[in-house]
Design a protein around this motif. Structure first.
Motif: not given
Lengths: 113, 113
Positions: B36-38, B80-89
């Motif tokens: 999951y991505k948050k 990888s793109q800047p929009e991939d910046t997130a928390v990954y669960l």
């Protein structure tokens, strides 16, 4: 896409206070869940339900009650809030049992002072 | 104990590089695995999932690798793109029973220029 609505989005209460967090889903999912998210712990399951009137205990249930009044509505109750319950709370629903795909609400940020 | 573990709380990757997020699990009965991505102030959303009858699943820039003997699964994000910046669960469960989806603690990915 599943619609899961949580209210309120933010809540501040005092130690010993009484808080109810609400969750409504409008996609006829049978399964609903309450999670809390804390730094270093990820998402931890508090309570879940597979239908109106049903309640199952999750992994961190202490200090929480929950009630599923209808297929759509699932409430989380903190009757004597404590600072340790300051957290970000997520409600989720799933169409299939066990929650292979969870659809989350936007979250409720609760602060207990 | 923690049934699903993400040992890296954070990861920084150069834009255009490959992001590799790792997850270890304890219960060898788990047969459903998900990521999951948050984004900050947003709810988690399902990115990709696999069942234990496959070792790998690709979806665009995303690939999940499953190593059942090592009780380990990983998410690779290419280009990888800047929009991939997130928390990954990461999450796992036993799909053949009414069991809970168990989440890891999360890894915060930062993709920098």
């Amino acid at each position: 896409e599943a619609a899961v609505t949580q209210s309120p989005r933010n809540k501040v209460t005092v130690t010993g206070g009484n808080v109810t967090l609400s969750c409504r889903q409008t996609n006829s999912h049978n399964y609903m869940y309450w999670y809390r998210q804390d730094t270093g712990h990820g998402l931890r399951l508090i309570h879940y339900s597979y239908g109106a009137g049903n309640l199952q205990i999750g992994d961190v249930p202490d200090g929480y009650k929950a009630t599923r009044t209808t297929q759509e509505d699932f409430f989380l109750l903190l009757e004597l809030a404590s600072p340790s319950q300051t957290s970000l709370y997520f409600c989720a629903s799933s169409p299939d049992w066990g929650g292979n795909t969870l659809y989350f609400g936007a979250g409720t940020r609760l602060s207990v002072l | 104990g923690q049934q699903v573990k993400q040992s890296s709380p954070s990861l920084t990757v150069q834009e255009g590089g490959i992001s590799i997020l790792n997850c270890d699990y304890e219960n060898d009965m788990f047969d459903y695995f998900a990521w999951y991505k948050k984004y900050p102030d947003n709810s988690p959303t399902l990115l990709i999932s696999v069942r234990s009858n496959v070792d790998k699943r690709e979806d665009g820039r995303l690939t999940v690798f499953l190593n059942k003997s090592g009780k380990h699964f990983s998410l690779h994000i290419t280009a990888s793109q800047p929009e991939d910046t997130a928390v990954y669960l990461c999450a796992a469960r036993i799909s053949s029973s009414f069991s809970k989806l168990v989440f890891g603690q999360g890894t915060s990915l930062s993709v920098v220029p």
